[in-house]
Design an enzyme around this catalytic site. Structure first.
Site, short mmCIF file in Angstrom:
data_model
loop_
_atom_site.label_atom_id
_atom_site.label_comp_id
_atom_site.label_asym_id
_atom_site.label_seq_id
_atom_site.Cartn_x
_atom_site.Cartn_y
_atom_site.Cartn_z
N ASN A 20 1.18 -1.65 -0.01
CA ASN A 20 -0.12 -0.23 -0.26
C ASN A 20 1.03 1.37 -0.22
OD1 ASN A 20 -1.48 2.01 0.03
ND2 ASN A 20 -2.09 1.38 2.87
N LYS B 96 0.49 3.82 -0.50
CA LYS B 96 -0.37 5.46 0.72
C LYS B 96 -0.06 6.84 -0.32
CE LYS B 96 -0.27 3.30 5.01
NZ LYS B 96 -0.08 3.31 6.34
N HIS C 242 -9.65 1.28 4.89
CA HIS C 242 -7.90 0.82 6.43
C HIS C 242 -8.04 1.72 6.99
CE1 HIS C 242 -3.77 2.86 6.33
NE2 HIS C 242 -3.60 0.89 6.29
N GLU D 231 -6.88 4.43 8.35
CA GLU D 231 -6.87 5.82 7.77
C GLU D 231 -7.89 6.68 7.01
OE1 GLU D 231 -3.12 5.59 5.64
OE2 GLU D 231 -1.84 4.58 7.28
N GLU E 97 -5.53 -5.32 10.58
CA GLU E 97 -4.66 -4.06 10.58
C GLU E 97 -4.86 -3.28 12.06
OE1 GLU E 97 -2.73 -3.46 6.67
OE2 GLU E 97 -4.13 -1.81 7.66
N GLY F 17 2.05 1.69 11.16
CA GLY F 17 3.25 2.96 11.29
C GLY F 17 3.77 3.51 12.03
N SER G 26 3.23 -2.46 10.27
CA SER G 26 4.64 -2.24 10.81
C SER G 26 5.67 -3.37 10.22
CB SER G 26 5.19 -2.02 11.94
OG SER G 26 4.80 -0.38 12.45
P1 PGA Z 1 2.76 0.41 7.63
O1 PGA Z 1 1.23 0.19 6.97
O2 PGA Z 1 3.33 -1.22 6.89
O3 PGA Z 1 3.66 1.16 7.23
O4 PGA Z 1 2.41 -0.03 9.37
C1 PGA Z 1 0.48 -0.36 7.26
C2 PGA Z 1 -0.29 -0.35 5.90
O5 PGA Z 1 -1.20 0.95 7.00
O6 PGA Z 1 -1.28 -0.87 5.54
#
Ligand code: PGA
Length: 252
Positions: free
Chosen positions: A9, A11, A95, A97, A165, A171, A211
């Site tokens: 992803n 982003k 997601h 976010e 997740e 993140g 992560s």
């Molecule tokens: P990350 O993000 O690997 O940076 O923690 C995962 C995601 O948001 O799908």
């Protein structure tokens, strides 16, 4: 036997030029020998160049988000038929976010999932609890609610992928332990068994995200109910993304 998926992803990262360079490097370094389904989800502006670059490979391309209508006066949105026509096979929906930064509700996500499936896109549906919810002992209740928000009789399991997740792991550099991930994945497998039956739920892929890095990927991938990864930060460099793909291939 479930084929693991590793999805990147991107982003809000990568211009067209940068995205092309990244996907070229992924393509050049990919040696999973078909054991892993590999997907990249670039920002909308880079989808076309990425699709062009992977057209003759097994790398799939997905949208990071999608709206729930196919056309109309919805300024700033991208529709499922547009994603499909642009060469996407999947859409990421729900997601954290989107839920927490942009306030997307269960009702909206339900409509998005159905619209995406109707347009012929497979869905990677994300779900996961916040730190407060985990510490309050609500993890299972939260992911069950998020699952029930989108599932109904029209949702065919073969077209769905779940991505667990935990919000506190996205993140932050703080990943769930393999035991924590496995526990929630097993819970989701049990819940979907109740909905779809053991065969369909047994074939359902449940990815872990939050992560995931080259150094923790292997320990997560060997968990029996972890069927791959949804990767954010570590997918922005071909080397780390390919190392995670490699860990998934080794877990098969
Ligand atoms: P990350 O993000 O690997 O940076 O923690 C995962 C995601 O948001 O799908």
């Amino acid at each position: 036997m479930r084929k693991p998926m590793v999805a990147g992803n991107w982003k809000m990262h990568k211009t067209q030029e940068e995205g092309l360079a990244l996907v070229r490097a992924i393509r050049a370094g990919l040696s999973s020998h078909g054991k892993v389904e590999v997907l990249v989800a670039p920002p909308f502006t880079a989808i076309q160049v990425v699709v062009g670059e992977v057209a003759d490979t097994e790398i799939k391309v997905g949208g990071q988000n999608v709206y729930c209508e196919n056309q109309g006066a919805f300024t700033g949105e991208i529709s499922p038929v547009m994603l499909k026509a642009a060469g996407c096979s999947h859409a990421i929906i729900g997601h954290s976010e989107r839920r927490h930064v942009f306030g997307e509700t269960g009702d909206l996500l339900h409509r998005k999932v159905h619209a995406a499936l109707n347009a012929g896109l497979d869905v990677i549906y994300c779900l996961g609890e916040t730190l407060e919810e985990r510490e309050g002992g609500q993890t299972e209740a939260v992911v069950e609610r998020q699952l029930n928000e989108v599932l109904d009789g029209d949702v065919k399991p073969a077209r769905m992928i779940l991505a667990y997740e935990p919000v506190w792991a996205i993140g932050t550099g703080r990943n769930a332990t393999p035991e924590q991930a496995q526990a929630v994945h097993a819970f989701l497998r049990a819940k979907t068994t109740g909905i779809w039956g053991p065969n369909a739920a047994g074939n359902l892929r449940i990815l872990y995200g939050g992560s995931v890095k080259p150094d923790n990927a292997a320990s997560l991938m060997i968990c029996p109910d972890v069927d791959g990864a949804l990767v954010g930060g570590a997918c922005l460099k071909a080397e780390s993304f390919l190392a995670i793909v490699g860990a998934a291939a080794d877990s098969v």
